[in-house]
Enzyme design. Structure first.
Site, PDB file in Angstrom:
ATOM      1  N   CYS A  34       0.837  -1.175   0.100  1.00  0.00           N
ATOM      2  CA  CYS A  34      -0.044  -0.030  -0.148  1.00  0.00           C
ATOM      3  C   CYS A  34       0.769   1.349   0.085  1.00  0.00           C
ATOM      4  CB  CYS A  34      -1.072  -0.214   1.236  1.00  0.00           C
ATOM      5  SG  CYS A  34      -1.690   1.426   1.499  1.00  0.00           S
ATOM      6  N   CYS A  37       0.224   3.947   2.687  1.00  0.00           N
ATOM      7  CA  CYS A  37       0.647   3.222   3.942  1.00  0.00           C
ATOM      8  C   CYS A  37       2.216   3.583   4.071  1.00  0.00           C
ATOM      9  CB  CYS A  37       0.172   1.839   4.057  1.00  0.00           C
ATOM     10  SG  CYS A  37      -1.224   1.165   3.768  1.00  0.00           S
TER      11      CYS A  37
END
Length: 111
Positions: A34, A37
């Site tokens: 991600c 993230c």
């Protein structure tokens, strides 16, 4: 890599590290693949250092801990949940600014 102030949370230690914590816990539900993230990881590292003794910053890898992701209805990541006394008191989805995260932590500390 994660700072030494960040706690890795699993299904096995969730109750101990989050539910039974005496201070607010910001849990970052994330995954290795991600992008957003990874973008907020340095911000979480900074906050973990700044809030030592006041709040805990924890990470849950949703690929490894799918049970926790399902339990908290995580559909988009990064998902940032703040727990206080075992209850979710704040929830944010998507990469957040340090300012937003600090506001949420301060609100949890003040509550």
């Amino acid at each position: 890599m994660a700072s030494n102030h960040i706690v890795t949370v699993t299904e096995q230690n969730f109750t101990e590290k989050v539910v039974n914590s005496t201070q607010p816990v910001l849990v970052d539900f994330w995954a290795e693949w991600c992008g957003p993230c990874r973008m907020i990881a340095p911000v979480l590292d900074e906050l973990a250092g700044e809030y030592v003794g006041k709040a805990t910053i924890a990470k849950v890898d949703v690929d490894k801990e799918q049970g926790l992701a399902v339990q908290f209805g995580i559909s988009g990541i990064p998902a940032l949940l703040i727990f206080k006394k075992g209850q979710v008191v704040s929830q944010m989805v998507g990469a957040q600014s340090k300012t937003n995260l600090k506001k949420a932590l301060e609100a949890a500390l003040a509550a």
